[in-house]
Design an enzyme around this catalytic site. Structure first.
Site, short mmCIF file in Angstrom:
data_model
loop_
_atom_site.label_atom_id
_atom_site.label_comp_id
_atom_site.label_asym_id
_atom_site.label_seq_id
_atom_site.Cartn_x
_atom_site.Cartn_y
_atom_site.Cartn_z
N ARG A 1 0.87 -1.19 0.00
CA ARG A 1 0.00 0.00 0.00
C ARG A 1 0.90 1.23 0.00
O ARG A 1 1.51 1.55 1.01
CB ARG A 1 -0.92 -0.02 1.23
CG ARG A 1 -1.60 1.32 1.46
CD ARG A 1 -2.72 1.28 2.46
NE ARG A 1 -2.40 0.73 3.76
CZ ARG A 1 -1.66 1.35 4.70
NH1 ARG A 1 -1.14 2.53 4.47
NH2 ARG A 1 -1.45 0.77 5.87
N TYR B 1 4.35 5.19 11.21
CA TYR B 1 4.69 3.79 11.47
C TYR B 1 5.54 3.12 10.38
O TYR B 1 5.78 1.94 10.44
CB TYR B 1 3.42 2.96 11.73
CG TYR B 1 2.36 3.04 10.64
CD1 TYR B 1 2.46 2.24 9.50
CD2 TYR B 1 1.29 3.91 10.74
CE1 TYR B 1 1.50 2.32 8.50
CE2 TYR B 1 0.33 4.00 9.75
CZ TYR B 1 0.44 3.20 8.63
OH TYR B 1 -0.51 3.28 7.65
N HIS C 1 -3.56 4.34 4.71
CA HIS C 1 -4.65 3.36 4.85
C HIS C 1 -5.97 3.99 4.39
O HIS C 1 -6.69 3.44 3.57
CB HIS C 1 -4.74 2.91 6.32
CG HIS C 1 -5.93 2.07 6.62
ND1 HIS C 1 -6.03 0.76 6.22
CD2 HIS C 1 -7.09 2.36 7.26
CE1 HIS C 1 -7.20 0.27 6.62
NE2 HIS C 1 -7.85 1.22 7.24
C1 LIG Z 1 -14.37 -6.33 12.34
C2 LIG Z 1 -13.53 -5.10 12.21
N1 LIG Z 1 -12.58 -4.83 13.13
C3 LIG Z 1 -11.81 -3.72 13.01
C4 LIG Z 1 -11.99 -2.87 11.95
C5 LIG Z 1 -11.12 -1.63 11.81
N2 LIG Z 1 -10.23 -1.79 10.66
C6 LIG Z 1 -10.48 -1.16 9.51
S1 LIG Z 1 -9.36 -1.51 8.35
C7 LIG Z 1 -8.50 -2.54 9.37
C8 LIG Z 1 -7.26 -3.24 8.90
C9 LIG Z 1 -7.51 -4.19 7.80
O1 LIG Z 1 -6.29 -4.60 7.24
P1 LIG Z 1 -6.23 -5.60 6.04
O2 LIG Z 1 -7.21 -6.70 6.23
O3 LIG Z 1 -4.82 -5.97 5.86
O4 LIG Z 1 -6.75 -4.76 4.80
P2 LIG Z 1 -6.18 -3.41 4.16
O5 LIG Z 1 -6.90 -2.28 4.83
O6 LIG Z 1 -4.72 -3.36 4.39
O7 LIG Z 1 -6.53 -3.49 2.72
C10 LIG Z 1 -9.11 -2.58 10.62
C11 LIG Z 1 -8.61 -3.37 11.75
C12 LIG Z 1 -13.01 -3.18 11.02
N3 LIG Z 1 -13.24 -2.43 9.94
N4 LIG Z 1 -13.75 -4.31 11.15
#
Ligand SMILES: Cc1ncc(C[n+]2csc(CCOP(=O)(O)OP(=O)(O)O)c2C)c(N)n1
Length: 381
Positions: free
Chosen positions: A271, A284, A275
């Site tokens: 990425r 970070y 985010h």
């Molecule tokens: C069930 C849940 N817990 C926490 C969150 C908060 N949250 C939003 S994005 C994220 C990280 C997700 O990372 P990843 O699966 O690697 O996907 P990326 O955003 O990197 O594409 C989190 C923990 C959420 N959206 N849903």
């Protein structure tokens, strides 16, 4: 006595290195199809421009929080192109079950109206679930999923339904690396293996779950091996290599439709952006790490390929970018005009989500509106 019961291996596919000069084993038809290569590049280019625009709109207060797709256009266009090509062969549409970072795939999949695809993305992040409506040409596609990992269970169920109904098509579900730590992901892929359903799960390993780096999420050396634990075909692909992603996803779709065989594909990417608009990645990760990742940028790599093939140049680039920016401006206009005519309201948090809301949702909605009214009245006095 001890015996080796089973050995596993993870294969990684890559055709295009960062130089954009294809490896010798790149299927010739991929390189011969110049229009297709240019089409892929243009979609990636447009989404890169759209990403910058939607971040800028958010900073101006004209759009909501949104997720960056910078650096992740490669695998998204690769798998979406595999879907639409395979759909032509089977004469039916697969079902797309994305998480929230798949703007490039959604742009590709809306074959009728690209501006509408961009407008819907802005509308969704602007606060309206209506933005999550599927493209007109693909009514079965799912909305982008924000609750992490939950879409994998839904996708598995959807794929099981296809199997029961003997529908010859598949479900393509995308989640991030962070999602593979959730129960929903693991339950989903476990059932996919046990019930042998036509499901392709793509894990976009962009190295971070918000600020949590890949190494702190799991001790597993690859995310692909999580699929092996579930007994499903699992492999890695260079997620910044559109052609390799196209290749492995197309094969996975064939296995899914012919033999109802599930697959897990770990697409390794990075990425490049934040985010979301609410994130500051400088907190970070080091600049040097990002600079190294930029060298592997899928857009740059594709550009190097089409330059190498002699089918693109600076004049074409600037003409295309000018055209794409106009399309994006049109999408922004459509979004802003829509919101002017249909102001976004808090109650839309509840509207358009379920056909028959549960009484707790109805009650929550009432309480929220009452609270909003009380706050507004409090402000007046
Ligand atoms: C069930 C849940 N817990 C926490 C969150 C908060 N949250 C939003 S994005 C994220 C990280 C997700 O990372 P990843 O699966 O690697 O996907 P990326 O955003 O990197 O594409 C989190 C923990 C959420 N959206 N849903």
């Amino acid at each position: 006595m001890k015996t080796v019961v089973r050995r596993f291996r993870i294969i990684k596919t890559q055709f295009l290195p960062a130089s954009g000069i294809p490896y010798k084993d790149t299927p010739e038809e991929y390189l011969k199809n110049k229009d297709r290569l240019l089409c892929m590049y243009r979609h990636m280019r447009m989404i890169r421009l759209f990403d910058a625009k939607s971040f800028s709109l958010q900073r101006q207060g004209r759009a909501g929080t949104n997720a960056s797709t910078e650096g992740e256009e490669g695998y998204a266009v690769g798998y979406a192109a595999a879907m639409t090509d395979h759909e032509k062969v089977i004469g039916a549409k697969h079902i797309h079950v994305p998480h929230y970072r798949q703007n490039a795939a959604m742009l590709w999949l809306d074959e009728d109206d690209k501006e509408a695809a961009l407008m819907r993305i802005l509308l969704y992040w602007g606060g309206s679930e209506l933005g999550n409506l599927a493209a007109k040409n693909r009514p079965d596609d799912h909305p982008m999923c924000v609750p992490i990992g939950t879409q994998v269970g839904l996708a598995q169920g959807r794929a099981f339904a296809l199997k029961i109904r003997k529908e010859k098509r598949a479900v393509v579900c995308i989640c991030g690396d962070g999602a593979t730590s959730t129960g929903d992901f693991n339950t989903g892929i476990n059932f996919a293996g046990a019930l042998k359903v036509p499901l392709v799960v793509i894990v976009s390993n962009n190295q971070y779950a918000i600020s949590v780096p890949r190494e702190r999420q799991t001790a597993a050396e690859t995310f692909a091996q999580k699929g092996i634990a579930a007994g499903i075909h699992s492999e890695q692909v260079d997620g910044n290599d559109v052609l390799a992603v196209y290749h492995v996803v197309y094969q996975a779709l064939e296995r899914a439709v012919k033999n109802s065989e599930p697959s897990l594909i770990e697409a390794i990417t990075y990425r490049l952006g934040a985010h979301t608009t609410a994130d500051d990645p400088t907190k970070y990760r080091e600049d040097a790490e990002v600079a190294a990742a930029r060298e592997k940028d899928p857009l740059l790599r594709m550009r190097r390929l089409i330059d190498h093939l002699g089918i693109w140049d600076e004049a074409k680039e600037s003409a295309y970018c000018a055209w794409a920016k106009e399309r994006i401006e049109e999408a922004v206009k459509r979004y802003e005009n829509y919101v002017k005519g249909n102001p976004l309201t808090l109650s839309q948090l509840y509207d358009h989500q379920v056909a028959s809301p549960h009484y707790t949702q109805i009650r929550e909605r009432e309480l929220l509106l009452a609270y909003q009214k009380a706050v507004a009245e409090g402000e007046k006095t």
